[in-house]
Motif scaffolding. Structure first.
Motif, PDB file in Angstrom:
ATOM      1  N   ASP A 161      12.050  -5.641  -7.097  1.00 42.49           N
ATOM      2  CA  ASP A 161      13.038  -4.562  -7.141  1.00 42.49           C
ATOM      3  C   ASP A 161      12.895  -3.600  -5.964  1.00 42.49           C
ATOM      4  O   ASP A 161      13.823  -2.857  -5.651  1.00 42.49           O
ATOM      5  CB  ASP A 161      12.914  -3.786  -8.460  1.00 42.49           C
ATOM      6  N   HIS A 162      11.726  -3.607  -5.343  1.00 41.99           N
ATOM      7  CA  HIS A 162      11.501  -2.801  -4.133  1.00 41.99           C
ATOM      8  C   HIS A 162      11.732  -3.627  -2.858  1.00 41.99           C
ATOM      9  O   HIS A 162      11.328  -3.222  -1.774  1.00 41.99           O
ATOM     10  CB  HIS A 162      10.075  -2.246  -4.130  1.00 41.99           C
ATOM     11  N   LYS A 163      12.366  -4.793  -3.040  1.00 41.91           N
ATOM     12  CA  LYS A 163      12.675  -5.706  -1.934  1.00 41.91           C
ATOM     13  C   LYS A 163      11.412  -6.208  -1.221  1.00 41.91           C
ATOM     14  O   LYS A 163      11.436  -6.518  -0.027  1.00 41.91           O
ATOM     15  CB  LYS A 163      13.630  -5.053  -0.927  1.00 41.91           C
ATOM     16  N   GLY A 164      10.335  -6.272  -1.966  1.00 41.77           N
ATOM     17  CA  GLY A 164       9.076  -6.749  -1.406  1.00 41.77           C
ATOM     18  C   GLY A 164       8.697  -8.115  -1.944  1.00 41.77           C
ATOM     19  O   GLY A 164       9.473  -8.764  -2.652  1.00 41.77           O
ATOM     20  N   LYS A 165       7.500  -8.547  -1.608  1.00 43.07           N
ATOM     21  CA  LYS A 165       6.978  -9.834  -2.066  1.00 43.07           C
ATOM     22  C   LYS A 165       5.519  -9.667  -2.455  1.00 43.07           C
ATOM     23  O   LYS A 165       4.816  -8.790  -1.940  1.00 43.07           O
ATOM     24  CB  LYS A 165       7.099 -10.896  -0.976  1.00 43.07           C
ATOM     25  N   ILE A 166       5.062 -10.524  -3.365  1.00 42.82           N
ATOM     26  CA  ILE A 166       3.657 -10.541  -3.746  1.00 42.82           C
ATOM     27  C   ILE A 166       3.214 -11.988  -3.884  1.00 42.82           C
ATOM     28  O   ILE A 166       3.994 -12.841  -4.317  1.00 42.82           O
ATOM     29  CB  ILE A 166       3.407  -9.761  -5.053  1.00 42.82           C
ATOM     30  N   LYS A 167       1.981 -12.247  -3.488  1.00 44.99           N
ATOM     31  CA  LYS A 167       1.459 -13.611  -3.526  1.00 44.99           C
ATOM     32  C   LYS A 167      -0.015 -13.572  -3.916  1.00 44.99           C
ATOM     33  O   LYS A 167      -0.718 -12.618  -3.602  1.00 44.99           O
ATOM     34  CB  LYS A 167       1.617 -14.259  -2.139  1.00 44.99           C
ATOM     35  N   ALA A 168      -0.470 -14.609  -4.617  1.00 43.43           N
ATOM     36  CA  ALA A 168      -1.870 -14.728  -5.015  1.00 43.43           C
ATOM     37  C   ALA A 168      -2.530 -15.864  -4.243  1.00 43.43           C
ATOM     38  O   ALA A 168      -1.919 -16.913  -4.026  1.00 43.43           O
ATOM     39  CB  ALA A 168      -1.972 -14.986  -6.510  1.00 43.43           C
ATOM     40  N   TYR A 169      -3.755 -15.639  -3.826  1.00 39.60           N
ATOM     41  CA  TYR A 169      -4.531 -16.642  -3.092  1.00 39.60           C
ATOM     42  C   TYR A 169      -5.929 -16.726  -3.681  1.00 39.60           C
ATOM     43  O   TYR A 169      -6.436 -15.767  -4.263  1.00 39.60           O
ATOM     44  CB  TYR A 169      -4.677 -16.261  -1.617  1.00 39.60           C
ATOM     45  N   ASN A 170      -6.587 -17.863  -3.461  1.00 41.16           N
ATOM     46  CA  ASN A 170      -8.016 -17.985  -3.689  1.00 41.16           C
ATOM     47  C   ASN A 170      -8.725 -17.713  -2.374  1.00 41.16           C
ATOM     48  O   ASN A 170      -8.304 -18.196  -1.323  1.00 41.16           O
ATOM     49  CB  ASN A 170      -8.386 -19.375  -4.204  1.00 41.16           C
ATOM     50  N   ARG A 171      -9.785 -16.939  -2.426  1.00 43.96           N
ATOM     51  CA  ARG A 171     -10.551 -16.639  -1.220  1.00 43.96           C
ATOM     52  C   ARG A 171     -11.588 -17.718  -0.981  1.00 43.96           C
ATOM     53  O   ARG A 171     -12.022 -18.401  -1.910  1.00 43.96           O
ATOM     54  CB  ARG A 171     -11.252 -15.285  -1.363  1.00 43.96           C
ATOM     55  N   GLU A 172     -11.992 -17.871   0.264  1.00 42.92           N
ATOM     56  CA  GLU A 172     -13.076 -18.803   0.573  1.00 42.92           C
ATOM     57  C   GLU A 172     -14.356 -18.265  -0.042  1.00 42.92           C
ATOM     58  O   GLU A 172     -14.646 -17.082   0.036  1.00 42.92           O
ATOM     59  CB  GLU A 172     -13.236 -18.954   2.090  1.00 42.92           C
ATOM     60  N   GLY A 173     -15.118 -19.127  -0.645  1.00 39.88           N
ATOM     61  CA  GLY A 173     -16.343 -18.696  -1.303  1.00 39.88           C
ATOM     62  C   GLY A 173     -16.082 -18.440  -2.772  1.00 39.88           C
ATOM     63  O   GLY A 173     -16.295 -19.300  -3.609  1.00 39.88           O
ATOM     64  N   SER A 174     -15.597 -17.248  -3.088  1.00 42.79           N
ATOM     65  CA  SER A 174     -15.268 -16.937  -4.477  1.00 42.79           C
ATOM     66  C   SER A 174     -14.320 -15.754  -4.527  1.00 42.79           C
ATOM     67  O   SER A 174     -14.267 -14.954  -3.601  1.00 42.79           O
ATOM     68  CB  SER A 174     -16.539 -16.609  -5.280  1.00 42.79           C
ATOM     69  N   PHE A 212       9.142  -5.234 -19.493  1.00 40.73           N
ATOM     70  CA  PHE A 212       9.592  -6.423 -18.772  1.00 40.73           C
ATOM     71  C   PHE A 212      11.068  -6.715 -19.015  1.00 40.73           C
ATOM     72  O   PHE A 212      11.766  -7.198 -18.128  1.00 40.73           O
ATOM     73  CB  PHE A 212       8.753  -7.633 -19.186  1.00 40.73           C
ATOM     74  N   THR A 213      11.564  -6.429 -20.218  1.00 35.02           N
ATOM     75  CA  THR A 213      12.924  -6.856 -20.567  1.00 35.02           C
ATOM     76  C   THR A 213      14.003  -5.817 -20.285  1.00 35.02           C
ATOM     77  O   THR A 213      15.151  -6.170 -20.037  1.00 35.02           O
ATOM     78  CB  THR A 213      13.002  -7.232 -22.065  1.00 35.02           C
ATOM     79  N   ARG A 214      13.650  -4.545 -20.318  1.00 30.76           N
ATOM     80  CA  ARG A 214      14.705  -3.542 -20.122  1.00 30.76           C
ATOM     81  C   ARG A 214      14.908  -3.261 -18.637  1.00 30.76           C
ATOM     82  O   ARG A 214      13.954  -3.359 -17.847  1.00 30.76           O
ATOM     83  CB  ARG A 214      14.371  -2.260 -20.869  1.00 30.76           C
ATOM     84  N   PRO A 215      16.132  -2.899 -18.239  1.00 30.50           N
ATOM     85  CA  PRO A 215      16.386  -2.556 -16.835  1.00 30.50           C
ATOM     86  C   PRO A 215      15.555  -1.340 -16.431  1.00 30.50           C
ATOM     87  O   PRO A 215      15.438  -0.381 -17.188  1.00 30.50           O
ATOM     88  CB  PRO A 215      17.884  -2.221 -16.809  1.00 30.50           C
ATOM     89  N   SER A 216      14.955  -1.416 -15.264  1.00 33.87           N
ATOM     90  CA  SER A 216      14.114  -0.320 -14.803  1.00 33.87           C
ATOM     91  C   SER A 216      14.941   0.737 -14.084  1.00 33.87           C
ATOM     92  O   SER A 216      15.871   0.424 -13.350  1.00 33.87           O
ATOM     93  CB  SER A 216      13.037  -0.859 -13.850  1.00 33.87           C
ATOM     94  N   LYS A 217      14.604   1.992 -14.341  1.00 36.88           N
ATOM     95  CA  LYS A 217      15.234   3.095 -13.628  1.00 36.88           C
ATOM     96  C   LYS A 217      14.251   3.602 -12.594  1.00 36.88           C
ATOM     97  O   LYS A 217      13.172   4.081 -12.939  1.00 36.88           O
ATOM     98  CB  LYS A 217      15.607   4.212 -14.602  1.00 36.88           C
ATOM     99  N   TYR A 218      14.606   3.439 -11.344  1.00 37.84           N
ATOM    100  CA  TYR A 218      13.706   3.823 -10.271  1.00 37.84           C
ATOM    101  C   TYR A 218      14.135   5.142  -9.639  1.00 37.84           C
ATOM    102  O   TYR A 218      15.314   5.403  -9.443  1.00 37.84           O
ATOM    103  CB  TYR A 218      13.673   2.747  -9.183  1.00 37.84           C
ATOM    104  N   ILE A 219      13.135   5.964  -9.332  1.00 32.44           N
ATOM    105  CA  ILE A 219      13.367   7.171  -8.544  1.00 32.44           C
ATOM    106  C   ILE A 219      12.678   6.938  -7.210  1.00 32.44           C
ATOM    107  O   ILE A 219      11.459   7.126  -7.073  1.00 32.44           O
ATOM    108  CB  ILE A 219      12.791   8.415  -9.249  1.00 32.44           C
ATOM    109  N   SER A 274       9.933   4.204  -2.324  1.00 37.80           N
ATOM    110  CA  SER A 274       9.512   3.533  -3.550  1.00 37.80           C
ATOM    111  C   SER A 274       9.465   4.519  -4.704  1.00 37.80           C
ATOM    112  O   SER A 274       9.526   5.727  -4.512  1.00 37.80           O
ATOM    113  CB  SER A 274       8.122   2.913  -3.343  1.00 37.80           C
ATOM    114  N   ASP A 275       9.338   3.960  -5.904  1.00 36.41           N
ATOM    115  CA  ASP A 275       9.148   4.765  -7.102  1.00 36.41           C
ATOM    116  C   ASP A 275       7.643   4.934  -7.308  1.00 36.41           C
ATOM    117  O   ASP A 275       6.922   3.956  -7.534  1.00 36.41           O
ATOM    118  CB  ASP A 275       9.790   4.063  -8.306  1.00 36.41           C
TER     119      ASP A 275
END
Length: 197
Positions: free
Chosen positions: A158-171, A29-36, A77-78
């Protein structure tokens, strides 16, 4: 007493492995990532990830559905970093899903982005936690240190993307990954939408 020595040695080994994993997570988490970055098939990375967990999933008596869109465009992507993302998310889904539950992984694209949906039928996310699950050191696990999802978000960002968490209906919960295709740049204010039908 030989039995006590063996038991103590096993505890020391397990705890050493746990601490090593914690240290590895902190360093990741703390060190800079090297991506190929190369052109990778996200479906192939998902299949690789599933094969790693296949026996564990069978033991836990969980069913898994992979609904992977054919001819999915390649994403720059890497490979190893994206595999780490999927390993973390699938492991979390397995941990959250009770015996007899189901995990579903879906891929699709809309011409600008590739989407990955990871859904489970577990207990879901507390409503007040959906916005903080990706924060460093936030965790609901007794043995966790809260860097898994933080590292996932870092890699996706770092891949110029996005991520999101949701709760689903029901469970259950749903994590949505949105990755830009090489011909387009992600929109500044582009919002993620749940993949529920």
């Amino acid at each position: 007493d030989e039995e006590k020595i063996v038991a103590s040695a096993e505890i020391i080994q397990r705890e050493s492995e746990r601490l090593e994993k914690i240290l590895s997570n902190v360093m990741d988490f703390t060190r800079p990532s090297k991506y190929i970055k190369e052109f990778n098939d996200i479906n192939s990375i998902i299949n690789d990830t599933y094969n790693l967990f296949k026996n564990y999933i069978y033991e836990k008596k969980i069913s898994v559905s992979l609904i992977l869109k054919k001819d999915l465009p390649l994403v720059k992507s890497d490979f190893n970093q994206m595999k780490q993302v999927l390993l973390n998310l699938v492991q979390n889904a397995i941990d959250a899903t009770p015996e007899g539950g189901e995990i579903t992984v879906v891929t699709e694209n809309d011409g600008e982005y590739v989407y990955v949906y990871i859904r489970d039928t577990g207990s879901g996310i507390r409503e007040e936690d959906t916005d903080v699950v990706f924060e460093p050191f936030f965790t609901t696990k007794i043995t966790g240190i809260g860097l898994g999802l933080a590292n996932v978000k870092k890699i996706i960002k770092d891949h110029k993307g996005k991520i999101k968490a949701y709760n689903r209906e029901g469970s259950g919960a749903e994590f949505v990954i949105k990755l830009p295709l090489p011909v387009s740049e992600p929109k500044e204010n582009g919002d993620l939408k749940t993949g529920e039908q």
